[in-house]
Design a protein around this motif. Structure first.
Motif, short mmCIF file in Angstrom:
data_model
loop_
_atom_site.label_atom_id
_atom_site.label_comp_id
_atom_site.label_asym_id
_atom_site.label_seq_id
_atom_site.Cartn_x
_atom_site.Cartn_y
_atom_site.Cartn_z
N TYR B 24 -2.74 1.52 -5.34
CA TYR B 24 -2.31 1.33 -3.95
C TYR B 24 -1.81 -0.08 -3.70
O TYR B 24 -0.76 -0.30 -3.13
CB TYR B 24 -3.48 1.67 -3.01
N LYS B 199 -1.05 9.54 -7.40
CA LYS B 199 -2.08 9.16 -6.43
C LYS B 199 -1.53 9.19 -5.01
O LYS B 199 -2.17 9.66 -4.09
CB LYS B 199 -2.59 7.75 -6.76
N ASN B 200 -0.33 8.68 -4.85
CA ASN B 200 0.22 8.56 -3.52
C ASN B 200 0.77 9.87 -2.98
O ASN B 200 1.04 9.98 -1.79
CB ASN B 200 1.31 7.48 -3.48
N SER B 201 0.93 10.88 -3.85
CA SER B 201 1.38 12.15 -3.30
C SER B 201 0.21 13.09 -3.06
O SER B 201 0.37 14.14 -2.46
CB SER B 201 2.43 12.80 -4.21
N GLY B 205 -2.76 9.76 0.44
CA GLY B 205 -1.86 8.76 -0.13
C GLY B 205 -0.92 8.20 0.92
O GLY B 205 -0.95 8.60 2.08
N ILE B 206 -0.07 7.25 0.50
CA ILE B 206 0.81 6.56 1.44
C ILE B 206 1.75 7.53 2.17
O ILE B 206 1.89 7.47 3.37
CB ILE B 206 1.69 5.52 0.70
N SER B 207 2.35 8.45 1.39
CA SER B 207 3.37 9.31 1.99
C SER B 207 2.79 10.14 3.13
O SER B 207 3.49 10.48 4.07
CB SER B 207 3.98 10.21 0.91
#
Lengths: 250, 211
Positions: B24, B199-201, B205-207
């Protein structure tokens, strides 16, 4: 209340307090580091000596591949096969060190000399490279090479300690067709791309580590020139097995 | 008490998963590239970093009311550097072979952005127990990524798992080859990149935050 807080804050940043605090912190942590280093020193030394012996055995190809040996086992192999000796500038092998003698290790099986190991110490890109170069008893064929300490970039110059690079050295010759010393050099790229008459004196280089290779080549040549008198003595005995004690008594 | 536990759990989840330092915050990448060729070195590095992160958080947080603000970075670095040197000494004494392979990277924990980042962002503002948990959590988050990267690199690059060959000979006989690139740094880059993407999907996560 805010007044008190204000004064506390300014006291915390006053010169006297800052210096005092820094001194205390420095003192406490230096005691911590020193005590850790002093207490663990005997273990460090033991490890270093064992590592040195392991590397000598590795250069001499006396360690079985892919097998974890206990320290005792390594010690036993070392004691039965390696003898630390010295050589005077004329190449005579001595039992003990004198002022200008060179350090050297003899490889022997049942007291018959099989070869010798020369310690290598040269500059690398970032720091010193220390290792061993082993020769067969003919005084010109490289038997093995190992590195026990260096500070090259991991993954690039650091590859000098990897198995493929060290295996590279086996069977290379330090003499050319006219019996002149040419040392072993690290090629740029693969040694098989070089002219045939040079292939015996070059090992494959590490891509991305040109300088490490160049410094190592220079260092090897310098060391081998220094040890040339010893190699000459071995060459004169070409082929004939020599008893350890007779070599030492000469 | 219940409250306390959920509070620690919150810190742990944040460090290990939600704000994972590598995936992250994209910190500590250089050591993640270097020590993940083998799982054994990655494991030792992970343990060393987790312990240093935890204890540096604990010590800096305990001193937070005493540290003069204008020399705080120097003090933080003194604490971290001392812990790292002690760790390095212990590794050299008890795990000499691995410490040689880790070479300069244990020493470089001192400049690892995760540790100083946690000291600055968390330990200076929170109590010692929280800071310790936060350090450990971030260390574990880092370890998780490191072990995952090392797993793929060692398996694909050398066909091994903790130094034991796991890919059976018949697979090689059928034409499989170890992937040389996995042993080199670019291999680590690809895997870290894929892990960050993964990780981000995933949920949290961020998205998902942005939506």
């Amino acid at each position: 209340m805010s007044d008190k807080k204000q004064s506390k804050r300014s006291f915390k940043n006053s010169r006297v307090y800052v210096v005092f605090f820094a001194l205390i912190v420095a003192l406490v942590f230096s005691v911590l580091i020193t005590s850790a280093a002093t207490m663990l020193k005997p273990l460090h030394q033991q490890n270093r000596i064992l590592d040195k012996k392991t590397n000598l055995l590795e250069a001499a190809n006396l360690l079985p591949d892919n097998e974890k040996l206990t320290p005792e086992k390594i010690q036993t192999i070392y004691d039965t096969h390696i003898r630390e000796v010295h050589a005077d500038p004329r190449g005579q092998i001595l039992r003990n060190a004198t002022g200008d003698s060179l350090q050297l290790y003899l490889i022997h099986t049942d007291q018959q000399v099989q070869g010798y190991i020369v310690p290598i110490s040269t500059r690398g890109l970032w720091g010193k490279i220390h290792g061993y170069l082993a020769f067969e008893a003919d005084g010109e064929t490289v038997a093995g090479f190992s590195v026990y300490s260096h500070s090259e970039t991991p993954g690039l110059g650091g590859e000098i300690e990897s198995q493929w690079f060290q295996d590279n050295f086996k069977g290379k010759k330090i003499l050319n067709a006219h019996n002149q010393l040419v040392s072993v050099n690290i090629a740029k790229g693969k040694s098989e791309n070089l002219p045939e008459n040079l292939q015996d004196h070059y090992v494959d280089g590490i891509s991305g580590a040109t300088l490490t290779g160049r410094y190592l080549s220079e260092g090897l040549e310098e060391t081998l020139t220094q040890y040339e008198p010893v190699s000459i003595i071995f060459r004169q005995k070409k082929g004939s097995q020599t008893h350890l004690e007779t070599l030492l008594d000469e | 008490m219940q409250n306390d536990l959920s509070h620690y759990k919150e810190i742990l989840v944040k460090g290990i998963w939600r704000e994972n330092p590598v995936a992250y915050q994209v910190l500590g990448i250089c050591s993640a590239l270097a020590v993940t060729v083998k799982m054994s070195t990655a494991l030792v590095m992970s343990i060393a970093l987790t312990l240093v992160a935890g204890f540096s958080g604990l010590i800096i947080s305990s001193l937070r009311h005493l540290i003069p603000s204008n020399i705080r970075i120097i003090v933080e670095l003194t604490v971290i550097a001392s812990l790292v040197i002690v760790t390095d000494q212990i590794l050299q004494a008890y795990l000499y072979d691995i410490s040689k392979q880790l070479s300069i990277f244990v020493g470089l924990i001192i400049t690892n952005c995760i540790i100083l980042g946690r000291a600055e962002a968390f330990a200076l503002a929170n109590n010692p127990a929280d800071s310790f948990v936060d350090g450990i959590a971030n260390g574990l988050g880092y370890s998780m990524i490191l072990m995952a990267v090392a797993f793929f690199r060692e398996l694909l690059g050398s066909g091994q798992f903790f130094g034991i060959s796991v890919i059976p000979q018949f697979v090689y006989d059928m034409g499989f080859q170890d992937m040389g690139i996995m042993v080199l740094a670019p291999g680590a880059f690809f895997i870290i990149g894929l892990l960050v993407w993964l990780k981000n999907s995933l949920p949290g996560g961020i998205s998902h935050e942005k939506k």
